[in-house]
Write an enzyme that holds these catalytic residues in place. Sequence first.
Site, PDB file in Angstrom:
ATOM      1  N   LYS A  32       0.809  -1.204   0.000  1.00 36.21           N
ATOM      2  CA  LYS A  32       0.000   0.000   0.000  1.00 36.21           C
ATOM      3  C   LYS A  32       0.851   1.265   0.000  1.00 36.21           C
ATOM      4  CE  LYS A  32      -1.414   1.434   3.909  1.00 36.21           C
ATOM      5  NZ  LYS A  32      -2.069   1.610   5.215  1.00 36.21           N
ATOM      6  N   THR A  33       1.774   1.336   0.939  1.00 32.70           N
ATOM      7  CA  THR A  33       2.571   2.553   1.059  1.00 32.70           C
ATOM      8  C   THR A  33       3.406   2.773  -0.197  1.00 32.70           C
ATOM      9  OG1 THR A  33       2.673   2.101   3.426  1.00 32.70           O
ATOM     10  CG2 THR A  33       4.094   3.829   2.604  1.00 32.70           C
ATOM     11  N   ASP A 222      -5.313   7.960   3.932  1.00 32.34           N
ATOM     12  CA  ASP A 222      -4.820   6.627   4.260  1.00 32.34           C
ATOM     13  C   ASP A 222      -5.710   6.000   5.344  1.00 32.34           C
ATOM     14  OD1 ASP A 222      -3.169   4.476   4.219  1.00 32.34           O
ATOM     15  OD2 ASP A 222      -1.602   5.376   5.451  1.00 32.34           O
ATOM     16  N   GLU A 223      -5.727   4.676   5.416  1.00 29.35           N
ATOM     17  CA  GLU A 223      -6.516   3.947   6.422  1.00 29.35           C
ATOM     18  C   GLU A 223      -7.970   4.443   6.430  1.00 29.35           C
ATOM     19  OE1 GLU A 223      -5.248   1.435   7.771  1.00 29.35           O
ATOM     20  OE2 GLU A 223      -3.171   1.764   8.398  1.00 29.35           O
ATOM     21  N   GLN A 253      -9.652  -4.758   7.778  1.00 32.76           N
ATOM     22  CA  GLN A 253      -8.807  -4.352   8.901  1.00 32.76           C
ATOM     23  C   GLN A 253      -9.425  -3.189   9.672  1.00 32.76           C
ATOM     24  OE1 GLN A 253      -4.404  -4.578   8.259  1.00 32.76           O
ATOM     25  NE2 GLN A 253      -5.012  -4.725   6.122  1.00 32.76           N
ATOM     26  N   ARG A 609      -0.041 -10.442  10.327  1.00 34.25           N
ATOM     27  CA  ARG A 609       1.230  -9.805  10.710  1.00 34.25           C
ATOM     28  C   ARG A 609       2.407 -10.727  10.441  1.00 34.25           C
ATOM     29  NH1 ARG A 609      -0.090  -5.729   9.488  1.00 34.25           N
ATOM     30  NH2 ARG A 609      -2.040  -6.748   8.974  1.00 34.25           N
TER      31      ARG A 609
END
Length: 683
Positions: A32-33, A222-223, A253, A609
Amino acid sequence: MISLSGLNAAQRQAAETIDGPLLILAGAGSGKTRTITYRIAHMVDNLALPQKSILAVSFTNKAAKEMRERIIGLLGKKKARGLTMATFHSLGVKILKKEISKLGYHKNFSIYDSADQSAIMREALKSFKAGKQFDQKIIMAKIGKLKNQGIGPDDYADSEYFDDEDPYDHATHYVYDYYQDKLKFYNAIDFDDILFLTVKLFTDFPEVAKQYSEQFRYIMIDEYQDTNNLQFDLITGLTSTHNNLCVVGDDDQAIYSFRGADITNILSFERMFPGAKVVKLEENYRSVSSILELANKVIKENINRRDKTLWSQRKSSHTPLLWSMANTEHEAEVISDEISKHQSNGGHLGDIAVLYRSNTQAQPFEEVFRMNQIPYTIIGGQKFYEKKEVKDLMAYLTVILNPKDQLQLRRILNIPNRGIGSRTLEKYLEKSEQEDISLYEALYRYPDLDPNREKHIRDFTGIITKFKEVFDLQSLPEAISKLVEDIGFYEFIDKSYDSAKQVERRRNDVNFFIESAERFVKYNGAHATLKNFVEKLLLQDNQDTEEDEDDDIRKNEVTMMTFHSSKGLEFDTVYMVGVEEESLPHKNTIKNGEDISEERRLCYVGITRAQQKLIMTYCKERKLYGKDTPRFISRFINELDKDGFCVHQDRTTFGHMTEEEADDYKKGFFANLIDGLDDDSMF
DNA sequence: TCGTCCGGCGTTTTT
DNA sequence: CGCCGGACGA
């Protein structure tokens, strides 16, 4: 020229879609980043869009900082200049600093955290008739919710949230009104107000919204799954003159609904922004496929979600493990042994994380890790600025800046003890009300209200007056050190705590506070004003107050944290502990008959994770509030057809081991036992 | 004004 | 079991 050839097809499509609304559905570990930083670099370098017109908003300073650094890595410092990378709150503060006078506040407003909030609401409730019957927490939650809906105290009674029959709503109305009034009188705003007032500013003064919207012609969020209604309104204001809005997020998420996050923002993005394009990033670059298969299986049980299936090119022979343990000590010991083994095989401890649902679960691990000399670090827990001594000093700084801030003033009036107690305070509060002046002004004008206290009062106002000047003339850390010395703060700490350990810890907090001021000055030079410093601390903006650059290289320590805190991070090996009913899903969620899908997402976040190895554990018995309670495997794992996805092993026996392994284990186990006896034999 | 004792309560928390 | 807030007494 920035080349986008390093992106996969979906990422590239996302990076090249610049005009109009765009939703990037970015699965866990899908780059994503990378995608959004390339997108921005592409806009600047290839499309020559002005930096000043680009705004990227995230939730944490850490995320904002990471984005900035990675863009600098792509574009270089010079070309990255002028881009705005902000958090919702820092953006709000930036706007309010310029515009808040339009809403009747002064520019040097204080920012209140939830402890400050709580103090004022408690006071409000006390002054409400029969206030005792009401639970302050419930009222606080109600007010929080109202603010998040953009409903102020004046609109409350006419809103759908107000039930005239409900005495609680009347109490809430009173408290809300009182609270907001007080805040304004103190020239303070709370965290929610940062957004609430920015939105109010945009609503009441559309020309202001227009101005910011014209400035930021390209907006990225973002998010996005974690945005609440206020943030949504803020975004709407910022896009009032265009619709170049790119949001990035993953509905799977979404784990912050308890804080007001509204998952429908991401679920109905296309409805809110017609013509929106949606790009799914489903290739995962983090985990081996066996872990992703389990993750996919867990999350597919949720119904209301955007369908995604993560996949990975990384194969591995590892299958996720599910271990049953006897109790919490056993859980900690087994994992500690595993980690010791990893360590003696030359493994790095920074590769390992222990994740849990609630912070209290860390304790048994701490004990065992300490005993076995396994270095660890716990993420989360108390925030630095929430520590008592730090709050005290911050209160001094705040009052020096904004003497109208009655709450902070009252906090420090008798810290350290200078004989100004509640009686004296009452008198001055009365006086300030009579004369309609601030508490500080009352103290300053009438030091002899009680002749017995005159000296103390003069001493106090003297300190504030003096330090207004000291902070102007001297550097921030010098001035703070001087303040600490002048008020005898160390001596105050010494006599406040009996245990030497406590005293040392608190003294260290003060030292650290001064050091952070030093770092702040070092990084910010001329901008290192008292006001900026206090603000940064409150917004948790530690990017240059805490030691930097150890983000990519983790220390040789096991990391422990909650599932919530782990979002966005990755570890080679992840231990998800306490994967039990009433923990995950949490008992309150079950009890209230609430939707448990968010708890399942939390489980999903934990699983995703892990890069190479995932071990989930549950205890047959857990000590809760001093009582042993029977426990069962979490439904999230138990409900699955686990065959092939997850290997269930009983660690309370040796059944899962080869004979040889079991022998080794027993040897170690008895050796520990004998060590233990040796220790105990002293008694 | 300040210290002590008792009772209630107990998730998660990017700002 | 352990923390925090309120009540109460010196």
